[in-house]
Design an enzyme around this catalytic site. Structure first.
Site, PDB file in Angstrom:
ATOM      1  N   THR A 145       0.852  -1.198   0.000  1.00 33.54           N
ATOM      2  CA  THR A 145       0.000   0.000   0.000  1.00 33.54           C
ATOM      3  C   THR A 145       0.884   1.243   0.000  1.00 33.54           C
ATOM      4  OG1 THR A 145      -1.694  -1.163   1.254  1.00 33.54           O
ATOM      5  CG2 THR A 145      -1.781   1.248   1.333  1.00 33.54           C
ATOM      6  N   GLY A 146       0.418   2.302  -0.654  1.00 32.99           N
ATOM      7  CA  GLY A 146       1.125   3.582  -0.584  1.00 32.99           C
ATOM      8  C   GLY A 146       1.399   4.149  -1.958  1.00 32.99           C
ATOM      9  N   THR A 153       4.276   4.673  -3.490  1.00 33.84           N
ATOM     10  CA  THR A 153       5.271   3.935  -4.280  1.00 33.84           C
ATOM     11  C   THR A 153       4.633   2.664  -4.851  1.00 33.84           C
ATOM     12  OG1 THR A 153       6.876   4.742  -2.654  1.00 33.84           O
ATOM     13  CG2 THR A 153       7.678   3.172  -4.284  1.00 33.84           C
ATOM     14  N   GLY A 196       6.204  -0.688  -0.066  1.00 34.13           N
ATOM     15  CA  GLY A 196       7.058   0.446   0.272  1.00 34.13           C
ATOM     16  C   GLY A 196       7.428   0.416   1.746  1.00 34.13           C
ATOM     17  N   ALA A 197       8.068   1.494   2.196  1.00 32.94           N
ATOM     18  CA  ALA A 197       8.438   1.615   3.610  1.00 32.94           C
ATOM     19  C   ALA A 197       8.540   3.088   3.963  1.00 32.94           C
ATOM     20  CB  ALA A 197       9.778   0.933   3.880  1.00 32.94           C
ATOM     21  N   LYS A 244       6.798   0.800   8.942  1.00 28.43           N
ATOM     22  CA  LYS A 244       5.730   0.866   7.953  1.00 28.43           C
ATOM     23  C   LYS A 244       4.424   1.232   8.654  1.00 28.43           C
ATOM     24  CE  LYS A 244       5.200  -2.225   4.947  1.00 28.43           C
ATOM     25  NZ  LYS A 244       4.785  -1.100   4.102  1.00 28.43           N
ATOM     26  N   GLU A 255      -0.549  -5.455   5.808  1.00 31.38           N
ATOM     27  CA  GLU A 255       0.765  -5.552   5.158  1.00 31.38           C
ATOM     28  C   GLU A 255       1.601  -6.644   5.823  1.00 31.38           C
ATOM     29  OE1 GLU A 255       1.167  -0.918   3.664  1.00 31.38           O
ATOM     30  OE2 GLU A 255       2.072  -1.487   5.551  1.00 31.38           O
TER      31      GLU A 255
HETATM   32  C1  5RP Z   1       1.394   2.021   4.222  1.00 34.86           C
HETATM   33  C2  5RP Z   1       2.859   1.842   4.224  1.00 34.86           C
HETATM   34  C3  5RP Z   1       3.624   2.400   3.078  1.00 34.86           C
HETATM   35  O1  5RP Z   1       4.326   1.364   2.465  1.00 34.86           O
HETATM   36  C4  5RP Z   1       4.566   3.437   3.579  1.00 34.86           C
HETATM   37  O2  5RP Z   1       3.834   4.415   4.303  1.00 34.86           O
HETATM   38  C5  5RP Z   1       5.329   4.115   2.432  1.00 34.86           C
HETATM   39  O3  5RP Z   1       4.423   4.839   1.662  1.00 34.86           O
HETATM   40  P1  5RP Z   1       4.860   5.710   0.421  1.00 34.86           P
HETATM   41  O4  5RP Z   1       5.282   4.759  -0.649  1.00 34.86           O
HETATM   42  O5  5RP Z   1       3.605   6.490   0.069  1.00 34.86           O
HETATM   43  O6  5RP Z   1       5.979   6.612   0.858  1.00 34.86           O
HETATM   44  O7  5RP Z   1       3.447   1.258   5.106  1.00 34.86           O
HETATM   45  O8  5RP Z   1       0.800   1.560   5.408  1.00 34.86           O
END
Ligand code: 5RP
EC number: 5.3.1.6
Length: 240
Positions: free
Chosen positions: A45-46, A48, A99-100, A111, A120
């Protein structure tokens, strides 16, 4: 950690002064390399991961589908014509792509910035390999600059906040439009600042034992096996 200098066919996409958004696109596309034809892919999720989902759509006829970690990712996958399986329909996934918010040099992560940490971690636990996709701003020496998200059962949130205070942290209830944010699982999120997590495995074990904690957003037991890091020089592959 080691660097894998495998070339990919994305070097032509590298330009000077790439924006964070362009780096996310680059790593989202690079992650396709880890998707086995005919397989069901674990999808995080996110922002990226959204780039990864867009890239995955270009090979949707060559995969069986995806297991998704959030309502938001499920909606995006469906909109792009990718079949979504329930996690219970699948025994094991070859790969989980996510992502992270932070990743250290051993592949441990924070995360949950998108509030999807529980699902996740569940999908990551079901997967043989966790491929983290991130831009280089996410790579840190020690986890803890980013507030640690913790999904909690609401009736326990005040006591859990006090337990974090005893560790030197400050827990803040995450809000959305002025009201407590409600996760896909119907629970709340505490964001905890002021912690330096020098032993991520010990920290995750400790907080997991507090009654009312659903999931702590430190991924040490479900750490990344590979990180595709978007840098100004291209995609760097870190292998843990
Ligand atoms: C969602 C997450 C995402 O992987 C994390 O927040 C990174 O998000 P982004 O790719 O928008 O920076 O853990 O719960």
């Amino acid at each position: 950690m080691s660097f894998d200098c495998r070339k990919n066919n994305l070097t032509s996409s590298i330009k000077p002064n790439m924006t964070q958004d362009e780096l996310k696109t680059l790593v989202g596309q690079a992650a396709l390399h880890y998707v086995e034809p005919g397989s069901i892919v674990g999808v995080g999720t996110g922002s990226t991961v959204n780039k990864f989902i867009d890239a995955l759509a270009t090979m949707k006829d060559r995969i069986a589908g995806a297991v998704s970690s959030s309502v938001a990712s499920t909606e995006r996958l469906h909109a792009l014509g990718i079949k979504v399986f329930d996690a219970t329909e699948v025994d094991e996934l070859a790969v989980y792509i996510d992502g992270a918010d932070e990743i250290d040099h051993a592949g441990h992560m924070i995360k949950g910035g998108g509030a999807a940490l529980t699902r996740e971690k569940i999908v990551a636990a079901q997967s043989r390999q966790f491929v983290c996709i991130a831009d280089e701003s996410k790579l840190v020496q020690t986890l803890g600059n980013f507030a640690v998200p913790v999904e909690v059962i609401p009736m326990a949130e005040k006591r859990i906040a006090r337990q974090f205070a005893a560790l030197g942290g400050t827990a803040t209830l995450r809000l959305k439009e002025g009201a407590p944010l409600v996760t896909d699982n119907g629970q709340h999120i505490l964001d905890v600042t002021g912690l330096k997590i020098s032993d991520p495995l010990a920290f995750e074990s400790q907080v997991n034992q507090w009654p009312g904690v659903v999931t702590v957003g430190v991924f040490a037991f479900q750490k990344a096996s590979v990180c595709l890091l978007g840098t100004s020089g291209g995609v760097k592959t870190l292998v843990f």
